[in-house]
Each structure stands twice: as C-alpha cells, then as structure tokens.
Design an enzyme around this catalytic site. Structure first.
Site, mmCIF file in Angstrom:
data_model
loop_
_atom_site.group_PDB
_atom_site.id
_atom_site.type_symbol
_atom_site.label_atom_id
_atom_site.label_comp_id
_atom_site.label_asym_id
_atom_site.label_seq_id
_atom_site.Cartn_x
_atom_site.Cartn_y
_atom_site.Cartn_z
ATOM 1 C CD GLU A 57 -61.128 -6.481 68.600
ATOM 2 O OE1 GLU A 57 -61.794 -6.641 67.561
ATOM 3 O OE2 GLU A 57 -60.254 -5.608 68.704
ATOM 4 C CD GLU A 59 -71.320 -12.916 65.148
ATOM 5 O OE1 GLU A 59 -71.661 -12.793 66.334
ATOM 6 O OE2 GLU A 59 -70.171 -12.689 64.731
HETATM 7 P P1 NAD Z 1 -69.835 -14.828 74.757
HETATM 8 O O1 NAD Z 1 -70.016 -13.378 74.864
HETATM 9 O O2 NAD Z 1 -70.952 -15.711 75.135
HETATM 10 O O3 NAD Z 1 -68.600 -15.293 75.639
HETATM 11 C C1 NAD Z 1 -67.336 -14.682 75.531
HETATM 12 C C2 NAD Z 1 -66.670 -14.704 76.878
HETATM 13 O O4 NAD Z 1 -67.432 -13.871 77.756
HETATM 14 C C3 NAD Z 1 -66.624 -16.074 77.518
HETATM 15 O O5 NAD Z 1 -65.420 -16.219 78.230
HETATM 16 C C4 NAD Z 1 -67.803 -16.041 78.472
HETATM 17 O O6 NAD Z 1 -67.654 -16.923 79.559
HETATM 18 C C5 NAD Z 1 -67.791 -14.595 78.910
HETATM 19 N N1 NAD Z 1 -69.088 -14.079 79.357
HETATM 20 C C6 NAD Z 1 -70.309 -14.555 79.096
HETATM 21 N N2 NAD Z 1 -71.246 -13.809 79.713
HETATM 22 C C7 NAD Z 1 -70.588 -12.826 80.364
HETATM 23 C C8 NAD Z 1 -70.987 -11.739 81.169
HETATM 24 N N3 NAD Z 1 -72.266 -11.484 81.440
HETATM 25 N N4 NAD Z 1 -70.023 -10.921 81.676
HETATM 26 C C9 NAD Z 1 -68.744 -11.144 81.395
HETATM 27 N N5 NAD Z 1 -68.299 -12.165 80.647
HETATM 28 C C10 NAD Z 1 -69.211 -12.988 80.129
HETATM 29 O O7 NAD Z 1 -69.331 -15.119 73.267
HETATM 30 P P2 NAD Z 1 -68.971 -16.519 72.625
HETATM 31 O O8 NAD Z 1 -70.233 -17.230 72.321
HETATM 32 O O9 NAD Z 1 -67.947 -17.215 73.454
HETATM 33 O O10 NAD Z 1 -68.231 -16.063 71.298
HETATM 34 C C11 NAD Z 1 -68.905 -15.757 70.153
HETATM 35 C C12 NAD Z 1 -68.964 -14.276 69.933
HETATM 36 O O11 NAD Z 1 -67.654 -13.716 69.971
HETATM 37 C C13 NAD Z 1 -69.510 -13.907 68.585
HETATM 38 O O12 NAD Z 1 -70.402 -12.840 68.672
HETATM 39 C C14 NAD Z 1 -68.272 -13.489 67.805
HETATM 40 O O13 NAD Z 1 -68.502 -12.666 66.724
HETATM 41 C C15 NAD Z 1 -67.473 -12.840 68.857
HETATM 42 N N6 NAD Z 1 -66.064 -12.788 68.461
HETATM 43 C C16 NAD Z 1 -65.531 -11.583 68.073
HETATM 44 C C17 NAD Z 1 -64.221 -11.504 67.641
HETATM 45 C C18 NAD Z 1 -63.600 -10.218 67.232
HETATM 46 O O14 NAD Z 1 -62.370 -10.154 67.192
HETATM 47 N N7 NAD Z 1 -64.342 -9.189 66.929
HETATM 48 C C19 NAD Z 1 -63.460 -12.655 67.614
HETATM 49 C C20 NAD Z 1 -64.033 -13.853 67.992
HETATM 50 C C21 NAD Z 1 -65.342 -13.906 68.432
#
Ligand code: NAD
Length: 476
Positions: free
Chosen positions: A245, A379
């Site tokens: 997602e 975004e």
């Molecule tokens: P992020 O990708 O930075 O982090 C998400 C999760 O992934 C966190 O737990 C983080 O610690 C982990 N993570 C970070 N780097 C990683 C890696 N290399 N390998 C594995 N895991 C890793 O995202 P964010 O800043 O926490 O959230 C914002 C993003 O999430 C936005 O792009 C938003 O659109 C998306 N989002 C999507 C939905 C959906 O349902 N489509 C819902 C909410 C948020």
C-alpha cells in the site's frame, strides 16, 4: 516520558539483543517523549521462529475460535480507548478529537469488520468431487507507516488473524506507542503465543531482516514507494507474496454544475485533514474554467479558516507534521511550487504565526498548476492543494489519469451521467463520489505505483490466504 524498550516475542515482553534504544520525538514540542527498543536481525529471527511454530496450530483453528479471538481483541481495545487517543495525540501530533474520531475508531472498525466478515467467509468450496480450501499463508511480516498509527497496523493484524496467519509487526519509529498499546491489547486478549510478535527498530534493519528471512512467506507493507520497492526486491529472492500500500496523488474532479461553496469546502478538507499526511488525500484539485475565480476565492477562505495548533487544545483542525524531516520535505515542495511558477493563493513557506516550536506548516493553496509541475506529480504529504483548471470533461479525465499513482479518485457533480463517466474512467482503486465514504467492507488499495493488493474486510483477508485444491476429496 514513555519508556517501552522491550519487544513482544512468543507471548512475552523480552529485551532486544541490542540493549540499545531509539528516541521518539513529540512533533508539537520537538522534545523527546519516550524511547523504544532498537531491534536487531536476531530479534527478528526469534520472532519468526515463534511465529513459525505457532502457524502449525493457528492455521487449523476453527473459524469460530478466530472469530472469538477477534471479538476479545475488540473488547480489550475498547478498554484502552483513552490510552490510544493520548498516545496518538502525543506521537503523531494529531488533534485529540481526530485521534478519537478517526485514529481510535479506525482500529476498532478493522477488528470488528474482520470478525464480522468471518460470519460468511467461504474457507471451503466443494467443486464436483473435489474440495477447495483456503488457509493462512503462514508467517507474515507487517511493516507500517506513521500517518495512521492504529489504522495501518489494525487493518493488517485483523486480516491476518482472521485468515489464520501469524505475524511479526514492525511499526514506524515515529509512532510506535500506539502499536505497543495494541500489543498489550492483543496480549490481554489471550492470542496464542507466537501468533503475534512486535519488533521495534529501524526500517532498513528490521524490514530487511523480515523481507530476507527464508521462513517469512509474505510481506505486507504500507509506506513509501522506495521502501516498498526494497521490500519487493528482497522478497523476490525466495518468491514471498508481497502486498503493498504505497503513495498517491489523487485527483478531485469538480464538475461545472456543483454548488461551488460545498465543492470548495469538500476539496480543502480532503487536502488538510490529518495535516495532509494521508495517502489518498485529494491533492490535485481539477476545476472547470467556468468556476475558477469563485472556487479559488471560496477555497482560500476555507483554507485560511483551518485552525492549526496545539493538538491538546480543543477545536483544532490540524496539528504539526510528524517530524522535522517531514516538515523540511513539505517546505521543499512549497518552494518548488513557487519556483516552478504556480500562483500562491494562500499559505506558503515558514510556520504559521505564533507557532515557532513544533513542526507546524501553513495550509497552502497553489493555482495555475500544470500537471507536469513537481507539486502535481509528487506526493507532498502535507496540507498543500494544487488547483489545475480544465475545459472539457475528457481533458479532466486525461489530466487525472496522467500520474504514476492510482490510489484514489474523487468526483463531485450533479449530472449523473457525467459523474459516472468520470468514476468509470479514473484509474484508481477507490473512487469517492459526492463525498460518499462507503463502508469499511469495501476493498482499499491502488493501481500503478500506489501498490499491489487490497486491504479491508473480506478482500483484506484473501491477501493472507493460500488456496489448496484437494482433488477427488469426495470421490471415494
Ligand atoms: P516509509 O516508507 O518511510 O516507512 C514506512 C515503514 O517502512 C516504516 O515502518 C519504516 O520504518 C519502514 N522502512 C523504512 N525504510 C525501509 C526499508 N528500506 N526496508 C523496509 N522497511 C523500511 O513511509 P512513511 O514515511 O512512514 O509513510 C508515508 C508513506 O506511506 C507515504 O508515501 C504514504 O502515501 C504511504 N502510505 C500509504 C498508504 C496506503 O494505504 N496506500 C497508507 C498510509 C501511508
């Protein structure tokens, strides 16, 4: 100060092998509000081992048992209402009312919805002399973001439990405390040991360890495109199932027969809600030339009336962004909007007056945005609206679909034929028609770069299932 420096593995709270911690910052005060465990690959290995053991029995539990378990989680969750609201207000900076009406409620809805979906979920189907069964896929790694700390975790947990798959949850380091309370809820609900494990830590370390582990059969990830792509690459090594997602840049097509006042109110709300940190925020506002001036005037009034401030004060619409990093990213986008020639209608760079401490931003509107500008393509994840004008409905649809994303689309109008034409033409996983929020049993997920798979309700449960054909099962 919240100190929660242990991991939840195999039914108990244990120290991380690192003995190290990570500080969590309150975004409204910029001060340290607590610490969590800085997990390691070894922690992940232990959690996977526990989940693998639990899988053997868990996947075969009668549906009614899993349904009762989900019901106990619902009841325990309700008991922790105040704690959940307080944790989210503090770690995310979301206004108290929103922490209750949206964040707390979403968690509750997902557990109740999964419980109810099991009423008539068909795990077995007789086909001729054969039987088709669906059973939990096995050990699953759940990695979640910070923007909806209970929604993103609960939607995955509820579906995995309903399906009979044990999990290891790795929540965001920005908002770990709501997930820690959820772990306590699950523990109090008598979930069999090993079925639920919580490993806190850095995304790159825990995410890598989970997505590279040979005993993990599936990764369910919500977050950014870059981390999602990394998870998918790792998972491809041993063909794990991947559910993603990801982000969005959703269009809101306003038709020319709308009540402009209502449309402007709706369009601004779908941008600033949760400080704009919403994956399906309607950040590209497409309006017909014929109502441009009136719409902009009304949207400006609405955006300027958004109350930004201390999330603990009453009647705030939005609090700060979650982190300094997010604040800087949003400032960067506002600057790009100005530099690339969009017209700044309201808001802009810097913090709102009187809010020097905390990661607060000004709710912002740009008009005269071209769909090729950075603020229309990427975004932003902040309260920034990009207004794009169109002259024909076909042009509006082309602009709306001219994006890498496809999470959601919005349309408002009176003419049924035109509204349905737009809804059918938009390439996105959800279409919100005249502000209709739908029901929680509808699938949620994205086309294109917005992801793979669907969550929520029965569609969400399907993601965590394997399908087995027992040929000739009844033939003798
Ligand atoms: P992020 O990708 O930075 O982090 C998400 C999760 O992934 C966190 O737990 C983080 O610690 C982990 N993570 C970070 N780097 C990683 C890696 N290399 N390998 C594995 N895991 C890793 O995202 P964010 O800043 O926490 O959230 C914002 C993003 O999430 C936005 O792009 C938003 O659109 C998306 N989002 C999507 C939905 C959906 O349902 N489509 C819902 C909410 C948020």
């Amino acid at each position: 100060m919240r100190t929660s420096n242990q991991q939840f593995i195999d039914g108990e709270w244990v120290n991380s092998t690192s003995q190290e911690t990570i500080e969590v910052i309150n975004p409204a005060t910029e001060s340290v509000m607590g610490t969590i465990a800085k997990g390691t690959q070894e922690d992940v290995n232990k959690a996977v081992e526990a989940a693998k053991k639990a899988y053997i029995d868990f996947r075969q539990t009668p549906t009614k048992e899993r349904q009762d378990m989900l019901n106990r989680i619902v009841e325990e969750y309700k008991k922790r209402k105040t704690d959940i609201i307080e944790a989210i207000t503090e770690e995310l900076g979301s206004p108290r009312e929103l922490s209750e009406t949206t964040h707390y409620m979403k968690g509750l809805i997902h557990f109740s919805e999964a419980r109810d979906a099991l009423d008539d979920f068909a795990f077995k189907e007789k086909r001729g002399d054969s039987l088709i069964v669906k059973e939990g896929i096995g050990v699953t790694g759940l990695v979640t973001p910070w923007n909806f700390p209970t929604n993103q975790t609960s939607v995955k947990l509820a579906a995995a439990f309903a399906a009979g798959s044990p999990v290891i949850l790795k929540p965001s380091v920005e908002t770990p405390f709501a997930a820690i309370i959820l772990a306590e809820v699950i523990q109090a609900s008598g979930v069999p040991k090993g079925v639920f494990n919580l490993v806190n830590g850095r995304g790159s370390v825990i995410g890598d360890a989970l997505s590279s582990h040979p005993d993990v059969r599936m990764m369910s990830f919500t977050g950014s495109e870059s981390a999602g792509s990394k998870i998918m690459r790792n998972s491809s090594q041993d063909f794990k199932r991947v559910s993603l997602e990801l982000g969005g840049k959703s269009p809101y097509i306003i038709l020319d027969d709308v009540d402009v006042d209502k449309a402007a109110k709706s369009a601004t709300k779908f941008v600033y809600d949760n400080s704009g940190q919403v994956c399906d925020a309607a950040t590209r506002t497409l309006i017909p030339e014929s109502i441009k001036d009136e719409f902009i005037e009304k949207a400006k009034q609405n955006m300027e009336s958004v109350r930004v401030g201390n999330p603990n004060e009453k009647n705030m619409d939005i609090g700060p962004l979650v982190s300094r990093q997010q604040f800087n990213a949003v400032q960067g986008y506002i600057k790009k909007g100005i530099d690339e020639g969009a017209t700044l209608i309201t808001g802009g760079l810097g913090k709102p007056e009187g809010l020097e401490r905390g990661y607060y931003v000004k709710p912002t509107i740009f008009s005269d945005v071209d769909n090729d500008m950075t603020i229309a393509k990427e975004e932003i994840f902040g309260p920034v609206m990009s207004i794009i004008t169109y002259s024909t409905l076909d042009e509006a649809i082309d602009i709306a679909n001219d994006t890498n994303f496809g999470l959601c689309g919005y349309v408002m109008g009176e003419n049924r034929e035109n509204v349905q034409k737009v809804a059918n033409a938009l390439e996105a996983g959800s279409i919100v028609i005249n502000e209709n929020a739908g029901t929680p049993d509808l699938p949620f997920g994205g086309y294109k770069h917005s992801g793979i798979g669907r969550e929520w309700g029965d569609y969400g449960i399907e993601e965590f299932l394997e399908v087995k054909a027992l040929k000739g099962y009844y033939a003798w």
